[in-house]
Motif scaffolding. Structure first.
Motif, PDB file in Angstrom:
ATOM      1  N   UNK A  39       0.833  -1.206   0.000  1.00 46.84           N
ATOM      2  CA  UNK A  39       0.000   0.000   0.000  1.00 46.84           C
ATOM      3  C   UNK A  39       0.867   1.255   0.000  1.00 46.84           C
ATOM      4  N   UNK A  40       0.318   2.337  -0.527  1.00 48.84           N
ATOM      5  CA  UNK A  40       0.997   3.621  -0.483  1.00 48.84           C
ATOM      6  C   UNK A  40       0.824   4.291   0.873  1.00 48.84           C
ATOM      7  N   UNK A  41       1.779   5.145   1.226  1.00 45.68           N
ATOM      8  CA  UNK A  41       1.704   5.853   2.509  1.00 45.68           C
ATOM      9  C   UNK A  41       0.771   7.045   2.436  1.00 45.68           C
ATOM     10  N   UNK A  42       0.242   7.449   3.585  1.00 45.15           N
ATOM     11  CA  UNK A  42      -0.643   8.604   3.659  1.00 45.15           C
ATOM     12  C   UNK A  42       0.173   9.895   3.574  1.00 45.15           C
ATOM     13  N   UNK A  43      -0.419  10.912   2.976  1.00 48.17           N
ATOM     14  CA  UNK A  43       0.237  12.206   2.900  1.00 48.17           C
ATOM     15  C   UNK A  43       0.180  12.943   4.225  1.00 48.17           C
ATOM     16  N   UNK A  44       1.146  13.829   4.442  1.00 50.60           N
ATOM     17  CA  UNK A  44       1.189  14.594   5.684  1.00 50.60           C
ATOM     18  C   UNK A  44       0.136  15.689   5.713  1.00 50.60           C
ATOM     19  N   UNK A  45      -0.348  16.024   6.894  1.00 50.42           N
ATOM     20  CA  UNK A  45      -1.337  17.079   7.092  1.00 50.42           C
ATOM     21  C   UNK A  45      -0.651  18.373   7.504  1.00 50.42           C
ATOM     22  N   UNK A  46      -1.378  19.485   7.370  1.00 47.44           N
ATOM     23  CA  UNK A  46      -0.878  20.800   7.767  1.00 47.44           C
ATOM     24  C   UNK A  46      -1.715  21.262   8.956  1.00 47.44           C
ATOM     25  N   UNK A  47      -1.056  21.532  10.084  1.00 47.25           N
ATOM     26  CA  UNK A  47      -1.745  21.947  11.308  1.00 47.25           C
ATOM     27  C   UNK A  47      -1.150  23.252  11.820  1.00 47.25           C
ATOM     28  N   UNK A  48      -2.010  24.070  12.434  1.00 48.55           N
ATOM     29  CA  UNK A  48      -1.602  25.312  13.070  1.00 48.55           C
ATOM     30  C   UNK A  48      -1.608  25.114  14.582  1.00 48.55           C
ATOM     31  N   UNK A  49      -0.530  25.497  15.247  1.00 48.77           N
ATOM     32  CA  UNK A  49      -0.386  25.311  16.687  1.00 48.77           C
ATOM     33  C   UNK A  49       0.033  26.641  17.309  1.00 48.77           C
ATOM     34  N   UNK A  50      -0.618  27.010  18.421  1.00 50.71           N
ATOM     35  CA  UNK A  50      -0.287  28.257  19.118  1.00 50.71           C
ATOM     36  C   UNK A  50       1.007  28.065  19.902  1.00 50.71           C
ATOM     37  N   UNK A  51       1.970  28.967  19.667  1.00 46.83           N
ATOM     38  CA  UNK A  51       3.247  28.943  20.357  1.00 46.83           C
ATOM     39  C   UNK A  51       3.447  30.290  21.059  1.00 46.83           C
ATOM     40  N   UNK A  52       3.596  30.299  22.394  1.00 52.79           N
ATOM     41  CA  UNK A  52       3.758  31.583  23.095  1.00 52.79           C
ATOM     42  C   UNK A  52       5.000  32.356  22.667  1.00 52.79           C
ATOM     43  N   UNK A  53       5.991  31.680  22.083  1.00 52.21           N
ATOM     44  CA  UNK A  53       7.214  32.361  21.677  1.00 52.21           C
ATOM     45  C   UNK A  53       7.051  33.119  20.360  1.00 52.21           C
TER      46      UNK A  53
END
Length: 486
Positions: A39-53
């Motif tokens: 089987x082929x691998x799944x593609x990566x997702x794009x996520x937004x994460x809050x970073x205090x820095x």
């Protein structure tokens, strides 16, 4: 000087899924060992994460295109492809994610808050996973599903407890510089502050943040000046402080008129009517400023404002103002509902939900909409007849053929699924009794002009079994001739 960016357009692309593999296991004395395509691998997702820095969206201003890693393709010997790595994008606290049309997708507040903006595509199955009791050695594999493509607007709204509002050069930057460790630019000309400044204020055991909002002018709520660019930073403030210049020399300006103008802009912007207000009459170190503050204080108190005479130069009155800010912030925090952990919402599918819909178009064509049919079409290799026949079987089992017939579709009508168009052939699906032929082919897709149909074969078989009337009539005569000859 560091550039501040609080609104950007971000182009995100999730990774595509890897293609499945078509492979037949072969070794010595075992030329046909069965399918072993991975089987082929799944593609990566794009996520937004809050970073205090992270405090600004500046990085995305110079790099607006973000793409996750694609999944790897499968290989023989049952080797599955690797999944693509997810792309994590760090954003400031208070970032609002919107579509280009203004629809809010997520409001990211709080460190660690995560939003999956674009989902990676599924990997295609290899022929080893597609094999079953009837299709023992599939000659095809599924293609990888494309990842999501999405254009979003990231808009930063500063998260602060207290917002300082007022006309340009009213002394807001000077005030935040003396009550906190913030070091904003301070000068004696209007619009010195072009970006919001955040400062942390500590009063006894109270700690809160103060935002210095750039100067507002009449018409800011309708886009005049820089108002619309920075009014958004006032939305999250629990307390608003009017910083009024009591020593201005501009004609037509006075503290009451300034407050009325700012209140009018806040009302037009909306959503700020219930926020508690304080008034800081600044620059009382100037003799004329102190006199004017004494004159307007009764009128402001009559309107319900708590008024404080302050001077950022001599720091007079700042302690009382800071205690009043801390008191209102503490009240707002106690009145806020307690934070609850994120709840997992489960929405079961309705009993009568077929998973797709069929719409009859004005041009006589039909459009099939649904996640499963559209995904199956994307994963089908239309250069392989066996893969096309497999797609037809899946659509028929899902009920698409039946629904099309009920909707009035006739043979040869145009049917759209996703970005593909077909000439509908209701007899294409042969049902569970269909036996696949050679790998990569499907007899149901062969040209019907060169292949005798089942009805024609049945008619020919009946014709061979039944003798014509002429043959029956001629039979006795032939027998008589034979007797005469003998």
């Amino acid at each position: 000087m560091t550039t501040f960016v609080d609104r950007v357009v971000l182009h995100m692309q999730a990774g595509d899924g890897g293609h499945g593999c078509v492979s037949i296991h072969r070794e010595k004395f075992k030329p046909f060992g069965g399918p072993d395509g991975g089987n082929g691998g799944h593609g990566g997702s794009v996520s937004l994460v809050v970073d205090p820095q992270v405090t600004t969206l500046l990085d995305f201003h110079f790099r607006p295109h973000m793409k996750a890693e694609n999944g790897k393709g499968g290989a023989g010997s049952n080797r599955d492809g690797a999944n693509g790595h997810d792309l994590i994008i760090k954003v400031p606290n208070g970032t609002v994610v919107q579509t280009l049309d203004g629809e809010v997708l997520a409001d990211l507040v709080g460190p660690g808050t995560t939003f999956e903006a674009a989902r990676g595509g599924r990997g295609g199955r290899g022929n080893a996973s597609l094999a079953n009791a009837r299709r023992k050695a599939p000659g095809f594999a599924e293609l990888g599903e494309p990842g999501d493509r999405l254009d979003v607007v990231l808009e930063l709204k500063s998260v602060a407890d207290v917002g300082l509002v007022g006309f340009p050069s009213a002394g807001k930057s000077s005030l935040i510089s003396v009550i906190s460790a913030a070091k904003p630019k301070i000068a004696d000309y209007p619009f010195t502050t072009l970006v919001p400044n955040l400062g942390v204020v500590r009063v006894d055991n109270h700690t809160f943040t103060v935002a210095d909002v750039p100067g507002l002018i009449p018409g800011a709520a309708t886009g005049k000046g820089l108002g619309l660019e920075f009014l958004r930073h006032v939305e999250r403030c629990a307390v608003l402080v009017h910083v009024v210049d009591t020593a201005t020399l501009e004609p037509g300006r006075d503290p009451l008129a300034d407050i009325d103008a700012i209140e009018s802009e806040l009302t037009q912007y909306g959503g700020l009517a219930e926020r508690p207000r304080l008034v800081a009459l600044n620059k009382i170190d100037v003799p004329d400023g102190r006199d004017l503050a004494d004159i307007v204080r009764p009128d402001l108190e009559a309107r319900g404002f708590r008024v404080f005479d302050v001077s950022t130069a001599t720091r007079e009155g700042l302690r009382e103002l800071m205690y009043a800010m801390a008191e209102l912030v503490d009240q707002a925090r106690r009145a806020a509902p307690p934070a609850e952990p994120t709840r997992i919402v489960i929405r079961p599918k309705a009993v009568d939900d077929a998973g797709f819909t069929i719409e009859a178009e004005e041009d006589g064509s039909y459009t099939v909409r649904g996640n499963r049919p559209e995904r199956w079409v994307k994963q089908t290799n239309f250069d392989n007849d066996e893969a096309v026949g497999f797609l037809a079987d899946r659509l028929a089992r899902l009920g698409v053929e039946e629904k099309l017939a009920k909707a009035g579709a006739q043979a040869g009508d145009l049917v759209r699924i996703g970005d593909r168009e077909f000439d509908w052939q209701p007899t294409l699906y042969a049902g569970v009794d269909f036996v696949p032929g050679n790998r990569g082919t499907d007899v149901r897709l062969e040209d019907k002009s060169t292949r005798i149909s089942a009805a024609e074969r049945l008619a020919a078989r009946k014709a061979r079994r039944v003798r014509s009337d002429d043959e029956v009539a001629a039979a006795p005569q032939d027998d008589a001739d034979d007797e005469d000859w003998e």
